[in-house]
Enzyme design. Structure first.
Site, PDB file in Angstrom:
ATOM      1  NE  ARG A   1      -3.237   2.644   2.581  1.00 52.42           N
ATOM      2  CZ  ARG A   1      -3.433   3.385   3.671  1.00 52.42           C
ATOM      3  NH1 ARG A   1      -3.046   2.940   4.856  1.00 52.42           N
ATOM      4  NH2 ARG A   1      -4.001   4.574   3.588  1.00 52.42           N
TER       5      ARG A   1
ATOM      6  CE1 TYR B   1       0.200   2.727  13.476  1.00 55.80           C
ATOM      7  CE2 TYR B   1      -1.893   3.696  12.781  1.00 55.80           C
ATOM      8  CZ  TYR B   1      -0.595   3.286  12.490  1.00 55.80           C
ATOM      9  OH  TYR B   1      -0.108   3.429  11.225  1.00 55.80           O
TER      10      TYR B   1
ATOM     11  CD  GLU C   1      -4.694   7.365   9.986  1.00 56.82           C
ATOM     12  OE1 GLU C   1      -4.219   8.463  10.387  1.00 56.82           O
ATOM     13  OE2 GLU C   1      -4.220   6.281  10.328  1.00 56.82           O
TER      14      GLU C   1
ATOM     15  CG  HIS D   1      -1.270   8.989   3.407  1.00 58.61           C
ATOM     16  ND1 HIS D   1      -1.356   7.634   3.623  1.00 58.61           N
ATOM     17  CD2 HIS D   1      -0.923   9.522   4.609  1.00 58.61           C
ATOM     18  CE1 HIS D   1      -1.056   7.356   4.887  1.00 58.61           C
ATOM     19  NE2 HIS D   1      -0.786   8.495   5.512  1.00 58.61           N
TER      20      HIS D   1
ATOM     21  CD  GLU E   1      -1.561   4.025   8.076  1.00 57.27           C
ATOM     22  OE1 GLU E   1      -1.277   4.441   9.222  1.00 57.27           O
ATOM     23  OE2 GLU E   1      -1.730   4.762   7.108  1.00 57.27           O
TER      24      GLU E   1
ATOM     25  CG  ASN F   1      -5.152   3.223   8.773  1.00 58.52           C
ATOM     26  OD1 ASN F   1      -5.290   2.211   8.085  1.00 58.52           O
ATOM     27  ND2 ASN F   1      -4.684   4.366   8.276  1.00 58.52           N
TER      28      ASN F   1
END
Length: 900
Positions: A85, A315, A175, A130, A360, A313
């Protein structure tokens, strides 16, 4: 209980066709910010503005990926992923953001990248936006200007037309929450606007959603039929954990957090074309008229359903504090693996079981290193939670993407946080890439397609040898009433109190030994290991006063055990030194202690030896020397690591040896018993199995830990060579005339060597060892510094209540095999092994402890049957919950629950 079940590691593999991927973004890696006709982006402008980024660093060169297509593709190939990606820089293709001019050099760059990926069998996953909006569009309002919807659609249309014959996986925006809030709300990201934080983020989000929908419809109408690709948007969120899951208000608050971050964009696309009701309610109630723009009915119809998959995504998680969370880099990232599973389940329920791709997931480190154990653990833990969601919960998860391929420009943090699977040297103009350990681990995960069960962990069946010792254990200070209640002198342990708790009453076994014996009888053990309290027998530590009540008590206990058919295993010293001896000459650091201990042992052999056939002189000398006289974490709380702890260790060895020789010469012929010593030892593995220095460090950890006491007894009467070498080397560097490790004379070596009839071993857990030498710390005097090695644990290993204790069954088998080889195949008696829980809840269904014993005891059986290790017995710690030293009553190891 909940945490243990939640964190249980799950072995299994992902379904066939699961997509493993790795990711980057254009501004973070490409560099070439103004070459070959590229236009300026908002990140070019932002990073060239002083004070906006850490160290005023920029992405002008970054990883120089614009000139290193071949190198980057080789990295991708090394990982073995099915997808890569990356993002296209809008301003590299359209310098002013419009179709008025196409920069062919930019097109050629992406064509080259795409073709190179396909050549190695890797599918390109292309993100159109992005965060690097052309500055020319920002100059006319950027994402706040509705004209950006058409400009983005034109840009997307060109990309579909130009690259779509080879690209089958498109992401419109990455995002959007970050873009809108950080870029147009608080202004810490480009374009750095913070003039209207209550309105601008909502307007920017409104235009992003419409731009995404228009591009999706364009693809579906003009390209999908012939190109056959898929398109979606990548959204992000933290998992929000309710502070109290049983409180509906907390659950609703957690849901609002996720809806305001993720639902803001996902709800219009995956549900009804409009914002979540809870978001509209929250915004509308705070100000009239509402700051939240309104979609028309036609726009809602166009927006709803504009995603072929759910790209997320993730985290970290949000709850302050999160129990067990590990702080990572950067500061916003706390390692909370179970949050990933809960987030995936939430998505599944909230959006009607969509096809999900994790686009991600990763963790940063604060320094440049290829030995990135924390990232290895991170991927292991998070991907395992994703596997649980897919296999156990039924989430339609079809792909996982690691962030990121290589260290890069981490936005306003500059080059500080390093997320890469490959290290990049930003001080070298050539920007060389170096594989990190995590890249090797990720490649292994991909080849295995997850976590297939390991042969290492397979259970075996079979019987233990005849006359195998099955035991459980306690120690005198932990379950009994204090000697203070018996008009004797106190033990030095009483000086240590944590949170106001001590062992004054403990389990009151002094008055309940008959109850304890009945528990032992019902368990069916063949042996019971307990310790004698030195100050209960000799209150002042010597023969001047003998406490007959104490002797009577132990006779009654031993007689009761024998009547029940249970053999006593007696430990002479389990840390409760008479306080008078500590006060008079410093306890175990004074030479006087040696003969006083032998005097105490002589009394015990004489009194109880006719009925006791197995003696242990000392329990875990490493603990009371290093922790008691070294770092002060254990009574008598003396801090002089690297000096007094070594002296105490020598005195223990001599006291043990003299007591052993005493028994051999005066008692063994008549009593026919055995004498040994019990040392504790974790098993250690090299943290990095690709670094020889970590193998060397592992050996030093084992030799400084177990070898310190067992090498003199079982090998040659002296300390391990590596221990002598390292302490002497550091002592000399610190200007010492002799080593801080006190020398053993020839006579003392002869005295010590061979003074054990069995190898007593307490084992609980396993560590990962690594080399830590630093010239900056050469003057630090410390046992830990001397060995130039440290240990840590894999946080994916199941955890006990004790912070140091992880459930790692295979470690005991490896330790037993190591002992066999290192110490000439001694008879090994496992004298402690167990697992702690916490709290005061009357929880009798300790299934996690059952699993612990099942795992560890089966590994002992493997050691006996498969490795021919001479293990003669196993002892479970402990008979009952008790006073757990510095932790008071907060940690429970008991096979029987005690209501304190």
């Amino acid at each position: 209980t909940i945490a243990r079940e939640r964190d249980e590691f799950h072995y299994g593999t992902f379904p066939e066709g699961f997509k493993w991927s790795v990711s980057t973004s254009a501004y973070q890696i490409e560099g070439g910010w103004n070459v070959d006709g590229k236009g300026e982006s908002i990140w070019d402008t932002f990073s060239h503005t002083p004070g906006k980024r850490a160290n005023n660093e920029t992405g002008d060169i970054a990883c120089d990926s614009y000139h290193k297509v071949k190198e980057d593709v080789n990295l991708v190939k090394m990982l073995g992923v099915q997808q890569y990606r990356f993002s296209i820089s809008w301003s590299r293709i359209f310098p002013d953001g419009t179709t008025s001019y196409v920069n062919q050099a930019g097109v050629d760059y992406y064509n080259s990248l795409i073709d190179s990926l396909l050549k190695i069998g890797v599918e390109p996953v292309v993100t159109l936006y992005h965060w690097d909006l052309p500055q020319a569009l920002e100059d006319v309002g950027g994402l706040l200007n509705e004209t950006v919807v058409d400009r983005f659609n034109e840009y997307a249309d060109f990309c579909f037309k130009t690259f779509g014959n080879r690209v089958k996986f498109w992401i419109t925006f990455n995002e959007p929450y970050v873009i809108t809030w950080l870029g147009y709300g608080i202004g810490v990201f480009a374009p750095g606007i913070n003039s209207s934080p209550g309105e601008a983020p909502y307007q920017a989000a409104h235009n992003i959603i419409k731009a995404h929908a228009k591009a999706y419809r364009t693809y579906k109408k003009f390209y999908k039929g012939k190109q056959g690709g898929r398109i979606g948007m990548t959204m992000s969120t933290e998992w929000a954990e309710p502070k109290d899951p049983n409180n509906p208000s907390d659950v609703e608050a957690a849901d609002r957090v996720i809806q305001s971050i993720l639902g803001w964009f996902a709800h219009p696309i995956f549900k009804n074309g409009d914002y979540p009701e809870v978001v509209k309610k929250q915004v509308n109630e705070r100000r009239t008229p509402s700051r939240l723009p309104v979609f028309t009915d036609a726009e809602k119809v166009e927006i709803a359903g504009t995603a072929d998959f759910f790209a997320i995504n993730g985290y970290t998680s949000r709850l302050e504090p999160i129990p067990g969370a590990i702080q990572a880099t950067p500061d916003w990232l706390k390692i909370v693996p179970w949050g990933m599973r809960r987030l995936l389940n939430w998505l599944d329920r909230e959006y009607g079981h969509p096809t999900v791709y994790i686009t991600e997931n990763g963790v940063g480190t604060s320094d440049a290193t290829v030995d990135d154990q924390i990232r290895v653990n991170f991927y292991k833990a998070y991907i395992n939670e994703a596997l649980k969601a897919q296999q156990l919960d039924g989430v339609d998860l079809q792909g996982y993407t690691a962030w990121s391929l290589m260290d890069n420009f981490e936005w306003n943090s500059g080059y500080g946080p390093r997320f890469g699977l490959f290290e990049v040297d930003f001080n070298d103009a050539m920007r060389p890439r170096t594989p990190k350990r995590s890249s090797i681990y990720y490649n292994q995960l991909i080849r295995n397609n997850g976590f297939p069960p390991l042969q290492r962990d397979e259970r075996i069946t079979g019987d233990f040898p005849p006359n195998f010792i099955w035991a459980t254990a306690t120690s005198s200070y932990q379950p009994m009433r204090s000697p203070l209640y018996l008009k004797g002198e106190p033990t030095v342990i009483l000086m240590l109190e944590i949170d106001g708790t001590n062992g004054d009453v403990a389990c009151d076994s002094y008055h309940k030994f008959d109850v304890d014996i009945e528990l032992l009888r019902s368990m069916g053990v063949s042996h019971y290991r307990f310790s004698l309290s030195w100050p209960r027998i000799l209150p002042s530590g010597n023969r001047t006063t003998i406490n007959q009540a104490g002797i009577t008590y132990y006779h009654a206990l031993i007689d009761g055990l024998l009547a029940a058919g249970i053999e006593p295993m007696v430990t002479l010293y389990h840390w409760d030194l008479p306080n008078a001896l500590q006060d008079s000459f410093g306890g175990w650091v004074g030479a006087e202690i040696i003969d006083l201990f032998v005097e105490y042992a002589d009394i015990c052999f004489k009194e109880f030896g006719p009925k006791v056939k197995r003696w242990i002189t000392f329990n875990e000398p490493w603990v009371f020397t290093v922790l008691g006289y070294g770092n002060g974490a254990h009574s008598p709380n003396i801090k002089d690591s690297g000096r007094l702890d070594y002296q105490a260790g020598k005195n223990v060895l001599l006291a043990h040896a003299k007591a052993y020789r005493l028994y051999q010469t005066q008692y063994k012929a008549v009593q026919n018993g055995e004498v040994g010593i019990t040392c504790n030892s974790d098993w250690s593995e090299p943290r990095n199995q690709y670094r020889q220095v970590d193998y060397d460090a592992t050996n030093r950890v084992m030799q400084f830990f177990l070898g310190w006491f067992m090498h003199p007894i079982w090998v040659n009467g002296d300390y391990p060579d590596v221990m002598k070498e390292y302490v002497a080397k550091r002592s000399a560097a610190q200007g010492e005339a002799t080593s801080r490790l006190p020398e053993l004379t020839t006579q003392e070596k002869s005295l010590i060597f061979g003074t054990s009839d069995f190898f007593g071993l307490n084992h609980y857990t396993t560590n990962l060892a690594y080399e830590t030498f630093s010239p900056d710390r050469i003057n630090e005097v410390s046992y830990y510094e001397d060995r130039e090695a440290n240990t840590e644990q894999d946080f994916t290993w199941p955890a006990a209540a004790s912070v140091w204790l992880k459930d790692v069954p295979w470690g005991i088998r490896r330790l037993l095999s190591w002992i066999k080889k290192e110490y000439n195949d001694p008879p090994i008696l496992i004298t402690e092994n167990g697992f702690s829980e916490e709290g005061n809840s009357h929880e009798l269904n300790d299934w996690w402890r059952t699993k612990f014993f099942h795992g560890y005891i089966n590994e002992v059986l493997k050691a006996i049957q498969l490795d021919n290790v001479n293990v003669i017995g196993y002892t479970a710690w402990s008979l009952m919950d008790n006073f757990e030293w510095a932790e008071g009553y907060s940690e429970r190891f008991g096979l029987h629950w005690v209501d304190f």
